[in-house]
Motif scaffolding. Structure first.
Motif, short mmCIF file in Angstrom:
data_model
loop_
_atom_site.label_atom_id
_atom_site.label_comp_id
_atom_site.label_asym_id
_atom_site.label_seq_id
_atom_site.Cartn_x
_atom_site.Cartn_y
_atom_site.Cartn_z
N THR A 75 0.86 -0.96 0.09
CA THR A 75 -0.01 0.06 -0.06
C THR A 75 1.09 1.33 0.08
OG1 THR A 75 -1.68 -1.08 1.24
CG2 THR A 75 -1.76 1.04 1.24
N VAL A 76 0.72 2.07 -0.86
CA VAL A 76 1.20 3.42 -0.94
C VAL A 76 0.26 4.44 -0.16
CG1 VAL A 76 2.10 5.05 -2.31
CG2 VAL A 76 2.38 2.93 -2.98
N GLN A 77 -0.72 4.49 -0.41
CA GLN A 77 -1.64 5.59 0.41
C GLN A 77 -3.01 4.90 0.83
OE1 GLN A 77 -4.65 7.40 0.61
NE2 GLN A 77 -4.12 8.99 1.92
N LEU A 78 -3.80 5.07 1.82
CA LEU A 78 -4.92 4.31 2.33
C LEU A 78 -5.85 5.29 3.09
CD1 LEU A 78 -6.87 1.97 2.74
CD2 LEU A 78 -5.25 1.25 4.57
N THR A 79 -6.77 5.56 2.73
CA THR A 79 -7.95 6.36 3.35
C THR A 79 -9.08 5.51 3.94
OG1 THR A 79 -7.27 8.57 2.25
CG2 THR A 79 -9.20 8.42 3.44
N ALA A 80 -9.42 5.60 5.17
CA ALA A 80 -10.64 4.86 5.46
C ALA A 80 -11.54 6.21 6.20
CB ALA A 80 -10.07 4.07 6.76
N LEU A 81 -12.86 6.09 5.78
CA LEU A 81 -13.88 6.66 6.04
C LEU A 81 -14.68 6.00 6.93
CD1 LEU A 81 -14.84 8.64 3.00
CD2 LEU A 81 -13.18 9.14 4.67
N LEU A 82 -15.01 6.16 8.35
CA LEU A 82 -15.80 5.36 9.08
C LEU A 82 -17.26 6.16 9.16
CD1 LEU A 82 -14.45 3.22 10.17
CD2 LEU A 82 -12.87 5.21 10.45
N ARG A 83 -18.26 5.30 9.02
CA ARG A 83 -19.74 5.85 8.84
C ARG A 83 -20.80 5.47 9.92
NH1 ARG A 83 -20.28 7.41 3.55
NH2 ARG A 83 -21.57 8.91 4.70
N ALA A 84 -20.45 4.56 10.83
CA ALA A 84 -21.41 4.24 11.99
C ALA A 84 -20.69 3.27 12.62
CB ALA A 84 -22.57 3.63 11.20
N LYS A 85 -21.11 3.10 13.78
CA LYS A 85 -20.56 2.04 14.97
C LYS A 85 -21.48 0.74 14.30
CE LYS A 85 -19.76 5.34 18.61
NZ LYS A 85 -20.00 5.38 19.97
N PRO A 86 -20.54 -0.40 14.21
CA PRO A 86 -21.20 -1.70 13.68
C PRO A 86 -21.99 -2.42 14.56
CG PRO A 86 -18.75 -1.98 14.11
CD PRO A 86 -19.05 -0.48 14.45
N ALA A 87 -23.08 -3.23 14.18
CA ALA A 87 -23.93 -3.99 15.08
C ALA A 87 -22.86 -5.32 15.36
CB ALA A 87 -25.21 -4.36 14.40
N PRO A 88 -23.41 -5.91 16.49
CA PRO A 88 -22.69 -7.26 16.76
C PRO A 88 -22.73 -8.39 15.41
CG PRO A 88 -23.86 -6.49 18.26
CD PRO A 88 -24.37 -5.98 17.44
N GLY A 89 -21.70 -8.99 15.31
CA GLY A 89 -21.80 -9.87 14.34
C GLY A 89 -20.67 -9.95 13.28
N TRP A 90 -20.85 -10.70 12.10
CA TRP A 90 -20.00 -10.71 10.97
C TRP A 90 -20.03 -9.34 10.49
CZ3 TRP A 90 -16.45 -14.26 9.60
CH2 TRP A 90 -16.63 -15.67 10.39
N LEU A 91 -18.90 -8.82 9.72
CA LEU A 91 -18.87 -7.76 8.72
C LEU A 91 -18.59 -8.22 7.23
CD1 LEU A 91 -16.23 -5.34 10.52
CD2 LEU A 91 -18.66 -5.11 10.25
#
Length: 275
Positions: free
Chosen positions: A218-234
């Motif tokens: 990876t050279v550049q990585l941007t992560a945008l977080l949008r909500a707190k996840p519910a329990p369980g698999w992503l």
């Protein structure tokens, strides 16, 4: 500090940081959260976020900001072992605060990032266009941790399943640069920091196009977080828009068990030149 792939709550242990004072934090990159011999990029993003949020909380007592965005340049690839994180607050605001974080190892700069903190929304979205994946992995999903010699060291520290239909490279075939899968932490709740890690957890999409395997840094990585996840698999879908020369891009979409977008990640990376 101990980081292990088999202890209780291995993700939480892996992202622990020590306050060294003066806006500096220490962390230990363990041997399990790796891809090949190198530390996993998603875990590095989480450590950057941890340091940035800790600095913001220290400068604004009583605040507990959520991560809204992390934008990181990968200058070098750190090895398992100790790292130091240095922080500098760029802005303290009521809605958004920003802190600069640098990760170093052995006196050399490894990553440089900005971490944006604030409050994640909890209301239902007005609009969402998300990948069509079942909430739980199907019975035929591939478990990389079942292999005698796992390429992904982190499969010993979290649950991973891959959609075999989206991985023609595993059959020595070629196909579109789209990979899908599922992940969740072990012995602990699925939280927003693990959702950030999930944005970089699938095999490189470029494997499907080039038929080549190997390290895709990876050279550049941007992560945008949008909500707190519910329990369980992503559930995660990653796709490339363009593979050109030695460069490729990836857009990852992370959806929680309730069908809500929790993380978007975009990166620019280098394709493996040889198998």
């Amino acid at each position: 500090m101990t980081t292990t792939g088999t202890a209780t709550a291995p993700f939480r242990r892996a992202i622990a940081i020590d306050d060294l004072g003066d806006g500096r934090f220490g962390a230990e990159l363990g041997p399990h959260w790796t891809v090949g011999p190198k530390a996993h990029g998603g875990l590095l993003m989480v450590l950057l976020a941890q340091a940035g949020l800790a600095r913001l909380a220290a400068d604004a007592p009583g605040a507990a900001p959520d991560p809204l965005a992390v934008a990181a340049d990968f200058l070098r690839a750190p090895d398992p072992g100790p790292v130091e994180l240095t922080t500098e607050v760029l802005k303290l605001g009521r809605t958004v605060s920003v802190v600069q974080v640098r990760m170093s190892q052995g006196g050399k700069a490894m990553l440089a990032a900005t971490v944006t903190g604030g409050t994640l929304p909890d209301a239902e979205p007005h609009y969402a266009d998300l990948p069509d994946l079942p909430a739980d992995p199907p019975a035929d999903a591939f478990d990389p941790g079942s292999q005698e010699k796992a390429v992904f060291g982190l499969s010993s520290s979290c649950d991973l399943r891959f959609d075999q239909a989206s991985m023609p490279f595993a059959r020595r075939e070629q196909g579109p640069p789209v990979v899908r899968g599922w992940t969740r932490p072990r012995d602990e709740p699925t939280d927003v920091l693990f959702a950030m890690l999930a944005g970089d957890i699938l095999p490189p999409t470029v494997f499907n196009v080039t038929g080549r395997f190997g390290w895709a840094p990876t050279v550049q990585l941007t992560a945008l977080l949008r909500a707190k996840p519910a329990p369980g698999w992503l559930r995660v879908e990653s796709r490339s828009r363009t593979v050109a020369g030695t460069w490729f891009d990836e857009d990852a979409t992370v959806v929680d068990a309730a069908g809500r977008l929790v993380c978007q990640a975009r990166q620019l990376a280098l394709a493996p030149l040889t198998d």
